[in-house]
Motif scaffolding. Sequence first.
Motif, PDB file in Angstrom:
ATOM      1  N   SER B  45      37.899  45.797  31.243  1.00 22.00           N
ATOM      2  CA  SER B  45      38.027  47.206  30.830  1.00 22.00           C
ATOM      3  C   SER B  45      38.197  47.314  29.314  1.00 22.00           C
ATOM      4  CB  SER B  45      39.181  47.880  31.566  1.00 22.00           C
ATOM      5  OG  SER B  45      40.410  47.421  31.049  1.00 22.00           O
ATOM      6  N   VAL B  46      38.944  46.385  28.719  1.00 20.18           N
ATOM      7  CA  VAL B  46      39.105  46.413  27.251  1.00 20.18           C
ATOM      8  C   VAL B  46      37.787  46.039  26.576  1.00 20.18           C
ATOM      9  CG1 VAL B  46      40.324  45.401  25.278  1.00 20.18           C
ATOM     10  CG2 VAL B  46      41.566  45.916  27.388  1.00 20.18           C
ATOM     11  N   TYR B  47      37.096  45.032  27.129  1.00 21.46           N
ATOM     12  CA  TYR B  47      35.807  44.615  26.540  1.00 21.46           C
ATOM     13  C   TYR B  47      34.811  45.774  26.566  1.00 21.46           C
ATOM     14  CZ  TYR B  47      31.199  42.526  26.144  1.00 21.46           C
ATOM     15  OH  TYR B  47      29.916  42.253  25.753  1.00 21.46           O
ATOM     16  N   LEU B  48      34.792  46.520  27.687  1.00 21.91           N
ATOM     17  CA  LEU B  48      33.829  47.612  27.780  1.00 21.91           C
ATOM     18  C   LEU B  48      34.119  48.717  26.758  1.00 21.91           C
ATOM     19  CD1 LEU B  48      33.351  47.864  31.662  1.00 21.91           C
ATOM     20  CD2 LEU B  48      31.810  46.846  29.972  1.00 21.91           C
ATOM     21  N   GLN B  49      35.369  48.827  26.332  1.00 22.40           N
ATOM     22  CA  GLN B  49      35.705  49.834  25.312  1.00 22.40           C
ATOM     23  C   GLN B  49      35.429  49.339  23.894  1.00 22.40           C
ATOM     24  OE1 GLN B  49      39.716  51.675  26.075  1.00 22.40           O
ATOM     25  NE2 GLN B  49      39.595  50.316  27.823  1.00 22.40           N
ATOM     26  N   HIS B  50      35.676  48.054  23.662  1.00 25.31           N
ATOM     27  CA  HIS B  50      35.640  47.557  22.277  1.00 25.31           C
ATOM     28  C   HIS B  50      34.566  46.512  22.003  1.00 25.31           C
ATOM     29  CE1 HIS B  50      39.362  49.697  21.456  1.00 25.31           C
ATOM     30  NE2 HIS B  50      39.822  49.232  22.602  1.00 25.31           N
ATOM     31  N   GLY B  51      33.849  46.082  23.009  1.00 27.68           N
ATOM     32  CA  GLY B  51      32.809  45.076  22.800  1.00 27.68           C
ATOM     33  C   GLY B  51      33.380  43.780  22.242  1.00 27.68           C
ATOM     34  N   HIS B  52      32.594  43.138  21.399  1.00 28.91           N
ATOM     35  CA  HIS B  52      33.010  41.837  20.862  1.00 28.91           C
ATOM     36  C   HIS B  52      34.219  41.926  19.927  1.00 28.91           C
ATOM     37  CE1 HIS B  52      29.147  40.263  22.394  1.00 28.91           C
ATOM     38  NE2 HIS B  52      29.820  39.150  22.474  1.00 28.91           N
ATOM     39  N   HIS B  53      34.571  43.163  19.518  1.00 28.39           N
ATOM     40  CA  HIS B  53      35.765  43.303  18.683  1.00 28.39           C
ATOM     41  C   HIS B  53      37.035  42.945  19.458  1.00 28.39           C
ATOM     42  CE1 HIS B  53      33.563  44.900  15.347  1.00 28.39           C
ATOM     43  NE2 HIS B  53      32.966  45.757  16.143  1.00 28.39           N
ATOM     44  N   ALA B  54      36.921  42.928  20.784  1.00 26.79           N
ATOM     45  CA  ALA B  54      38.081  42.538  21.604  1.00 26.79           C
ATOM     46  C   ALA B  54      38.263  41.023  21.618  1.00 26.79           C
ATOM     47  CB  ALA B  54      37.901  43.052  23.029  1.00 26.79           C
ATOM     48  N   TYR B  55      37.280  40.327  21.078  1.00 28.43           N
ATOM     49  CA  TYR B  55      37.327  38.861  21.086  1.00 28.43           C
ATOM     50  C   TYR B  55      37.663  38.323  19.688  1.00 28.43           C
ATOM     51  CZ  TYR B  55      34.641  39.381  25.457  1.00 28.43           C
ATOM     52  OH  TYR B  55      34.210  39.724  26.708  1.00 28.43           O
ATOM     53  N   GLY B  56      38.032  37.060  19.656  1.00 26.21           N
ATOM     54  CA  GLY B  56      38.371  36.440  18.368  1.00 26.21           C
ATOM     55  C   GLY B  56      37.175  35.815  17.665  1.00 26.21           C
ATOM     56  N   VAL B  57      35.974  36.066  18.163  1.00 27.07           N
ATOM     57  CA  VAL B  57      34.792  35.438  17.555  1.00 27.07           C
ATOM     58  C   VAL B  57      34.463  36.094  16.215  1.00 27.07           C
ATOM     59  CG1 VAL B  57      33.749  34.596  19.680  1.00 27.07           C
ATOM     60  CG2 VAL B  57      33.297  36.931  18.947  1.00 27.07           C
ATOM     61  N   THR B  58      33.878  35.303  15.325  1.00 27.42           N
ATOM     62  CA  THR B  58      33.561  35.791  13.978  1.00 27.42           C
ATOM     63  C   THR B  58      32.134  35.407  13.608  1.00 27.42           C
ATOM     64  OG1 THR B  58      34.336  33.718  13.018  1.00 27.42           O
ATOM     65  CG2 THR B  58      35.956  35.503  13.200  1.00 27.42           C
ATOM     66  N   ARG B  59      31.741  35.841  12.421  1.00 33.56           N
ATOM     67  CA  ARG B  59      30.418  35.481  11.913  1.00 33.56           C
ATOM     68  C   ARG B  59      30.249  33.964  11.841  1.00 33.56           C
ATOM     69  NH1 ARG B  59      27.378  38.218   6.892  1.00 33.56           N
ATOM     70  NH2 ARG B  59      25.855  36.604   6.451  1.00 33.56           N
ATOM     71  N   GLN B  60      31.308  33.277  11.415  1.00 35.34           N
ATOM     72  CA  GLN B  60      31.235  31.832  11.259  1.00 35.34           C
ATOM     73  C   GLN B  60      31.478  31.092  12.581  1.00 35.34           C
ATOM     74  OE1 GLN B  60      33.096  33.779   9.131  1.00 35.34           O
ATOM     75  NE2 GLN B  60      31.567  33.703   7.506  1.00 35.34           N
ATOM     76  N   HIS B  61      32.044  31.780  13.550  1.00 28.55           N
ATOM     77  CA  HIS B  61      32.374  31.152  14.840  1.00 28.55           C
ATOM     78  C   HIS B  61      31.952  32.104  15.955  1.00 28.55           C
ATOM     79  CE1 HIS B  61      34.624  28.978  17.892  1.00 28.55           C
ATOM     80  NE2 HIS B  61      35.077  28.122  17.002  1.00 28.55           N
ATOM     81  N   PRO B  62      30.615  32.281  16.103  1.00 24.72           N
ATOM     82  CA  PRO B  62      30.161  33.329  17.023  1.00 24.72           C
ATOM     83  C   PRO B  62      30.367  33.018  18.507  1.00 24.72           C
ATOM     84  CG  PRO B  62      28.283  32.191  16.035  1.00 24.72           C
ATOM     85  CD  PRO B  62      29.497  31.680  15.344  1.00 24.72           C
ATOM     86  N   TRP B  63      30.540  31.746  18.830  1.00 22.93           N
ATOM     87  CA  TRP B  63      30.760  31.397  20.240  1.00 22.93           C
ATOM     88  C   TRP B  63      32.220  31.032  20.456  1.00 22.93           C
ATOM     89  CZ3 TRP B  63      25.942  27.843  21.475  1.00 22.93           C
ATOM     90  CH2 TRP B  63      24.814  28.669  21.572  1.00 22.93           C
ATOM     91  N   GLY B  64      32.806  31.597  21.496  1.00 23.23           N
ATOM     92  CA  GLY B  64      34.232  31.376  21.719  1.00 23.23           C
ATOM     93  C   GLY B  64      34.552  30.909  23.122  1.00 23.23           C
ATOM     94  N   LEU B  65      35.710  31.331  23.580  1.00 24.19           N
ATOM     95  CA  LEU B  65      36.247  30.858  24.859  1.00 24.19           C
ATOM     96  C   LEU B  65      35.329  31.179  26.046  1.00 24.19           C
ATOM     97  CD1 LEU B  65      38.608  29.681  26.508  1.00 24.19           C
ATOM     98  CD2 LEU B  65      39.659  31.936  26.458  1.00 24.19           C
ATOM     99  N   LEU B  66      34.660  32.339  25.988  1.00 22.49           N
ATOM    100  CA  LEU B  66      33.856  32.711  27.158  1.00 22.49           C
ATOM    101  C   LEU B  66      32.632  31.817  27.310  1.00 22.49           C
ATOM    102  CD1 LEU B  66      34.083  36.578  27.469  1.00 22.49           C
ATOM    103  CD2 LEU B  66      35.574  34.783  28.297  1.00 22.49           C
ATOM    104  N   ILE B  67      32.080  31.375  26.185  1.00 26.49           N
ATOM    105  CA  ILE B  67      30.969  30.414  26.263  1.00 26.49           C
ATOM    106  C   ILE B  67      31.499  29.115  26.879  1.00 26.49           C
ATOM    107  CG2 ILE B  67      29.414  28.954  24.904  1.00 26.49           C
ATOM    108  CD1 ILE B  67      28.334  31.712  24.894  1.00 26.49           C
TER     109      ILE B  67
END
Lengths: 187, 396
Positions: B45-67
């Motif tokens: 529900s939070v992801y659907l509201q905020h998209g990738h901003h809800a995650y800690g991924v960045t330009r330099q680290h685009p793949w995170g825990l979900l991958i």
Amino acid sequence: MARYGMALDYKSCINCKACESACKEENGILLGADKHRIWVGVKDIEGIFPDLSISSSGFEPSQCQQCDNAPCQTVCPTNATYYDDNGVVRVNPEQCILCTYCMEACPYDARYIDDRTMTVDKCNFCSDTRLINGETTTACQATCPTKVRIFGDLDDPESEISLVLRARDHHSMKEHLGTKPKLFYLT
Amino acid sequence: MNFKKILPYNRHTFSSFFSFERTPLNVFMLMLTVGLVGFLLYGISVYLQHGHHAYGVTRQHPWGLLIAMYVFFVVSSTGLCIMSSLGHVFNIKAFQIIGKRAIIGAIIAILTGFLVIAFEIGHPVRMVIYNVLTPGLTSAIWWMGTLYGMYLFFIILEFFFLNNGNHKYSKIFGLAGLIVGLAAHSNLGAVFGFLVARPIANGVFFPLYFILSAMVTGSYLLFLIYGWRYKMKFPPEVKKFMVTLAQVLGLLLAILIFFEIWRALTAIYGMMPERGDIAIHMITSKNFLIGEFLLGMLIPFVVIVYSRGRAIKTLVYTSITGMVGIFWMRYDLVHDTQLAPMMPLKIREYSLPPGLVEYTPTSIEWMIAIGAIGVSFMMYYTADKFFNLDHDAKGH
């Protein structure tokens, strides 16, 4: 059709960041430290005072290297990243699925997520705002006060960029990866 | 047409579906599952509201825990498929009893993997459309995704034929699932192995390592699945299977440790930039030493060697540490691949030049990643209720 490239007389760069501002303005890039198509890298002065190495410091303007063999294009699962008729590496936002594999594969950190389209974006040599209208300049080149950037057709032997590349030594970034960049750093 | 004749299943009413023996362990698993699914739903529900901003991924680290978690689930699926094929494809007798349970586990694991990746890929619906309309045939992700789709289709058919007792077709689709699964899974390794810009990942290691570690994962999961099914009171044929499985697992772990040692040595030797330094950072990190090595490899290996594979009850418990270790293997492979910054110069004033790229998963990422395990528990419970997953008198 042309094959556009850019030569950078990077030792003339004064890090005024006019190119970054012009790029953001021209292409409507959102504000935010990570949202940029181009940037200026800063090499700090090395050594301990008073034995400082002035020659070690400098500025290195950079952006998408518009590779002829672009890893970001090869890895794209939906061909959203493509080479246009001018050899510019571009992204079709309608096809981008935001898997961010291209961001992972780019050796130059040249890609970022555009929050307007929620797709990956990058420098396209102002294709949408200038090249499409027949202009043969880019915003960063036009604004540079010290004329660091020379933009033009690499296939035209009489273009300014072809002349300067024939006359001056130059190198490209991470050439050993075989990406064949079309950004050339004049030495 | 009588559907039950084609695919035998158990009929249930609402109350019979939810009825189970009220043991403390069962009640604990129920609460755990409900809690995990609750986490997942909140995370989504939070992801659907905020998209990738809800995650800690960045330009330099685009793949995170979900991958990492996607890799974790699909590795589990392929591992179960490979291990089950030892029985009904390659006719190794001790493994013939696990067919249905292992394959339903493989189906559940890959479906959970797809669920997780749906909340990591920015446009999953568009992915399905353009995967077909404009396929990127040079992309390892395209091949991996497409082959995993085919793999799922084949193992569903395999399960179907296993369930209605058609051994000829279950063998054919089992073999097809195995081959396509191996191709898909090595392609997943190639997703990392093809990254020419990242010397720590680039090369042949990952495609091979993924297959090996899948077999290790499949073995751990089989210990857990059978430990749970028989609540540690194993019938003789299951006991025989588990001892054989333990011996196979011992061999696999020995090979895995051998692989890891040579990977580290070749990466460090010569201290090539973005490879040697990253490798040293990797193998000296707690994630690797405690997570991957101690929990994922050493503890189960020591138990197997010490007991000669006979301590199957202990191995059920060490399979829990093994799976925790497998999780850290997936996390580390994703994170360590992205440690070296691609832009080594500083681009902002009053800052230091970029060091190793940092990444910390957000609570939302953890909720979705760990919560997905609850979905796999739920699916397993459902499958166990509707289908007879035990082997028959003939050992199939």
